[in-house]
Design an enzyme around this catalytic site. Structure first.
Site, short mmCIF file in Angstrom:
data_model
loop_
_atom_site.label_atom_id
_atom_site.label_comp_id
_atom_site.label_asym_id
_atom_site.label_seq_id
_atom_site.Cartn_x
_atom_site.Cartn_y
_atom_site.Cartn_z
N CYS A 1 -3.38 -0.02 0.17
CA CYS A 1 -3.57 -0.63 1.48
C CYS A 1 -2.34 -1.42 1.90
CB CYS A 1 -4.77 -1.58 1.56
SG CYS A 1 -6.32 -0.80 1.12
N ARG B 1 1.44 3.11 1.64
CA ARG B 1 0.57 2.37 0.73
C ARG B 1 -0.88 2.83 0.80
NH1 ARG B 1 2.85 -2.48 -0.97
NH2 ARG B 1 0.77 -3.22 -1.45
N TRP C 1 -6.35 2.56 1.78
CA TRP C 1 -6.59 3.52 0.69
C TRP C 1 -7.95 3.12 0.13
CZ3 TRP C 1 -7.50 3.46 -4.60
CH2 TRP C 1 -7.36 4.68 -5.25
N ASN D 1 -6.10 -6.38 1.10
CA ASN D 1 -5.58 -5.42 0.12
C ASN D 1 -5.97 -5.95 -1.25
OD1 ASN D 1 -4.01 -3.66 -1.44
ND2 ASN D 1 -2.20 -4.93 -1.24
N GLY D 2 -6.76 -5.17 -2.00
CA GLY D 2 -7.19 -5.62 -3.32
C GLY D 2 -8.63 -5.22 -3.58
N GLU E 1 7.11 14.81 -16.66
CA GLU E 1 7.43 14.35 -15.30
C GLU E 1 7.45 15.52 -14.31
OE1 GLU E 1 7.38 11.71 -13.80
OE2 GLU E 1 8.71 11.87 -12.08
N LYS F 1 5.07 15.76 -11.00
CA LYS F 1 5.62 15.91 -9.64
C LYS F 1 4.94 17.08 -8.93
CE LYS F 1 7.08 12.89 -9.05
NZ LYS F 1 7.38 11.79 -9.94
N GLU G 1 1.17 16.30 -8.04
CA GLU G 1 0.80 15.29 -7.05
C GLU G 1 1.16 15.67 -5.63
OE1 GLU G 1 2.52 11.33 -7.37
OE2 GLU G 1 4.36 12.15 -8.22
N HIS H 1 -0.35 25.68 -30.12
CA HIS H 1 -1.55 25.06 -30.69
C HIS H 1 -2.70 25.05 -29.69
CE1 HIS H 1 0.60 23.91 -34.30
NE2 HIS H 1 1.59 23.49 -33.53
N LYS I 1 1.23 4.85 -2.71
CA LYS I 1 2.46 4.55 -3.44
C LYS I 1 2.24 3.55 -4.57
CE LYS I 1 6.91 4.63 -4.18
NZ LYS I 1 7.36 5.74 -5.04
O1 M6R Z 1 5.27 1.33 -9.06
P1 M6R Z 1 5.08 1.86 -10.43
O2 M6R Z 1 6.34 2.42 -11.02
O3 M6R Z 1 4.45 0.85 -11.36
O4 M6R Z 1 4.07 3.05 -10.27
C1 M6R Z 1 3.56 3.72 -11.38
C2 M6R Z 1 2.87 4.99 -10.96
O5 M6R Z 1 1.80 4.71 -10.12
C3 M6R Z 1 3.82 5.94 -10.24
O6 M6R Z 1 4.94 6.25 -11.02
C4 M6R Z 1 3.09 7.26 -9.89
O7 M6R Z 1 2.77 7.94 -11.04
C5 M6R Z 1 3.95 8.11 -8.95
N1 M6R Z 1 3.17 8.54 -7.82
C6 M6R Z 1 4.48 9.33 -9.59
O8 M6R Z 1 5.29 10.06 -8.74
#
Ligand code: M6R
Length: 622
Positions: free
Chosen positions: A2, A27, A74, A100-101, A495, A499, A502, A518, A617
């Site tokens: 949010c 956000r 969100w 937000n929270g 990673e 990517k 998501e 395995h 984010k």
């Molecule tokens: O702000 P942060 O680095 O703590 O965020 C951690 C994860 O939420 C963040 O890396 C998330 O996995 C990304 N969307 C990945 O691309």
């Protein structure tokens, strides 16, 4: 999660709120709303969908509306519909809030208020805050204190009284219809910044909504609130203890958060990596003399050099960077290191002995689980350091000391330049600790010289973006992908899979290559893509065996190899090359093709790359 923004000044509030919401949209983007205060009444407009959906239902801006709240959501409690969207009014219609929270005890408070006759409209935890403030404002709490306060003092008292009942996290903007010139903000666990301009104030979840108006800001700490009026602002705790806050300079510019000719923030941030790493390492590496200087943790280097146990903790992409760090600290400094998911670490009974150092890694510095891991580690007596991008963020402030990434603002939900910068910081730290503990000065100097070349090598990989797009086009129709790597490239495989998942919504799994046989090998069917990171290094021959195993079963291979590797061509359905580099530095190169592959696959599948479904984010809730 949010984004909140609030404005009090002399200008027309509505366009400023909308502009601010657009900057905070990363956000959260499932519903949005604004509240404006005019002539003793609060007008709220809200809707499901994004900010452009909100714009479509707004009235013409009115110049006399100079105070207002905005929110982009969100969803946590309650589906993302109009009723659950913020701002939320209280049951009397006098109060409106954006939040937000998460309020953990909202169920108990809701039942109590309902028993007092308060009617609720939404399914949210936020409405409980609005109604609690409204209730105390309307009826007091029977105490002498509540009977004695009046006017604006009563509004502030009601806010404080309500906030003291809450368990959980909040960043809040609050209006009261009786005070057309007063805006209150309060914070606990979620970020809240007050931008202080010339005769105007912008309260927001992050600086992106503020920099257009001012670079002067006050960072609120937990359990603090601010009351803003045209004449100025004052800060105090929610227990009514006055506090003086310093003004800080916001360290980034408007240009850094704009698209600058790129179609998406993610693409811009991928292409910014040479510059981001140059800035991140600038002034910190001295290739000439083989030295590394990380000013922020200077006074902790002796403790780090002596530590017998290092714990790295983070979430998501930052956790993958941490895993690269684990391998670096083991190899270069011979420090026993573990990388923990912050969400697990915070609820375990971790062994933190005398001299254990915990390093928390986070782009945003606001991730709830990572922040909780910081608190957990501190409670157990560990020294806690941060590797954070956002200056002044909660994790940056909660840790004993730390190193900023200086990668510039990262807006795209999919983290890219933060990953390479996190790995760069971890590499610099590992080389410095290695030089002090295990490796020779000559070896350290060699690593530092190689490190200095990484930004240029990244630029060479970026030139292949169109070629990578073609590979994405040939495979984007496949719904299952594997990403395999060994050694330092195993975290990169994780990673790459994250990517792709998501932003393209393709199912992908990342694995250490040898683990494939395995179990996951059962997934290989005709034409299923497997991405191999098969760069030059000690495990090259081993991964060639894994490539053969996939091809023997009809799978397609997309191979990331070292420039000049002629042998590998015959094994690759698609080949992407990266410049040669020592194995320990390869993650900062091999991740680039995977970021581009994910970006192009998502674009080809027609997705909104910067705002992938269900994501936001910063994950500021558990
Ligand atoms: O702000 P942060 O680095 O703590 O965020 C951690 C994860 O939420 C963040 O890396 C998330 O996995 C990304 N969307 C990945 O691309």
């Amino acid at each position: 999660m949010c984004g909140i923004v609030a404005y009090l000044g002399e200008k027309c509030a509505q366009p400023i709120l909308i502009e601010g919401l657009k900057r905070l949209e990363y956000r959260g983007y499932d519903s949005a709303g604004v509240a404006l205060l005019d002539g003793g009444a609060i007008r709220i407009k809200k809707t499901s969908g994004r900010i452009n959906a909100l714009e479509a239902i707004l009235d013409e801006p009115r110049t006399e509306d100079t105070l207002g709240l905005g929110h982009t959501r969100w969803a946590t409690h309650g589906e993302p519909n109009e009723i659950n969207a913020h701002p939320h009014p209280d049951y009397t219609g006098k109060i409106a809030i954006v939040h937000n929270g998460i309020i953990e005890n909202y169920g108990t408070l809701k039942t109590w208020l309902q028993n007092e006759g308060v009617k609720f409209l939404s399914d949210t935890d936020t409405e409980v805050i609005a109604n609690l403030i409204g209730y105390f404002y309307a009826t007091g709490d029977g105490s002498e204190e509540s009977k004695q306060c009046d006017g604006q003092t009563k509004f502030e008292w009601a806010v404080q009284r309500a906030l003291r009942e809450l368990h959980g996290t909040y960043g809040l903007g609050i209006l009261c219809a009786d005070f057309p010139n007063i805006l209150i903000g309060a914070k606990k666990g979620s970020p809240l910044i007050l931008g202080v301009g010339d005769g105007e104030y912008i309260l927001a979840s992050d600086a992106a909504a503020i920099v257009e108006h001012t670079t002067q800001a006050v960072y609120l700490a937990d359990n603090e609130m601010v009351t803003i009026s045209p004449g100025g602002f004052h800060t105090k705790t929610i227990d009514n203890v006055p506090i003086t806050k310093e003004l800080s300079e916001i360290e980034f510019s408007l240009e850094q958060i704009e698209l600058g000719g790129f179609e998406h923030h993610m693409l811009k941030e991928i292409f910014e990596q040479p510059k981001a790493l140059t800035t991140c390492m600038g002034g910190r590496i001295d290739a000439q003399n083989g030295r590394i200087k990380l000013g922020g943790i200077d006074s902790y280097l002796r403790e780090l050099t002596r530590t017998k146990h290092l714990i790295l903790t983070a979430c998501g992409t930052a956790w993958h960077a941490g895993l690269v760090g684990e391998f670096l600290f083991e190899q270069l400094a011979r420090i026993p290191t573990e990388t923990e998911y912050a969400s697990e670490f915070r609820y375990r009974n971790p062994i933190i002995e005398d001299g254990t150092v915990v390093v928390c890694i986070s782009q945003s510095g606001e991730t709830a689980d990572t922040l909780a891991a910081v608190e957990q580690a501190k409670e157990r007596g560990a020294t806690v350091l941060g590797i954070v991008n956002v200056v002044g963020s909660s994790i940056a402030r909660a840790t004993d000391a730390g190193v900023y990434l200086h990668a510039g603002p990262e807006i795209g939900v999919a983290s890219t330049k933060a990953f390479t910068a996190q790995v760069a910081v971890l590499t610099m730290l590992a080389v410095e600790l290695g030089r002090r503990r295990h490796i020779s000065s000559n070896e350290a100097t060699g690593h530092i010289k190689e490190l200095a070349q990484i930004p240029d090598k990244i630029s060479r990989i970026l030139e292949q973006s169109d070629h990578i797009k073609q590979i994405a086009a040939a495979n984007a129709g496949q719904e299952n992908w594997l990403f395999l790597g060994r050694g330092f490239n195993y975290p990169v495989a994780l990673e790459g899979a994250l990517k792709l998942k998501e932003i393209s919504y393709i199912h992908a799994e990342g694995l250490p290559a040898a683990e494939m046989k395995h179990g996951p090998i059962a997934l290989i069917v005709d034409a299923m893509p497997t991405v191999f990171i098969a760069t030059a290094g000690p495990q090259y021959n081993k991964i060639m065996g894994n490539i053969a195993e996939v091809r023997a079963r009809g799978g397609k291979t997309i191979i990331i190899a070292t420039e000049g590797d002629e042998n590998i061509k015959q094994h690759a359905d698609h080949l992407i090359t990266v410049p040669d580099a020592p194995e320990i530095l390869q993650p900062m190169l091999t991740v680039l093709p995977l970021q581009l592959l994910a970006y192009h696959a998502a674009m080809l599948r027609g997705h909104d790359v910067d705002k992938p479904r269900n994501l936001a984010k910063s994950v500021t809730v558990e």
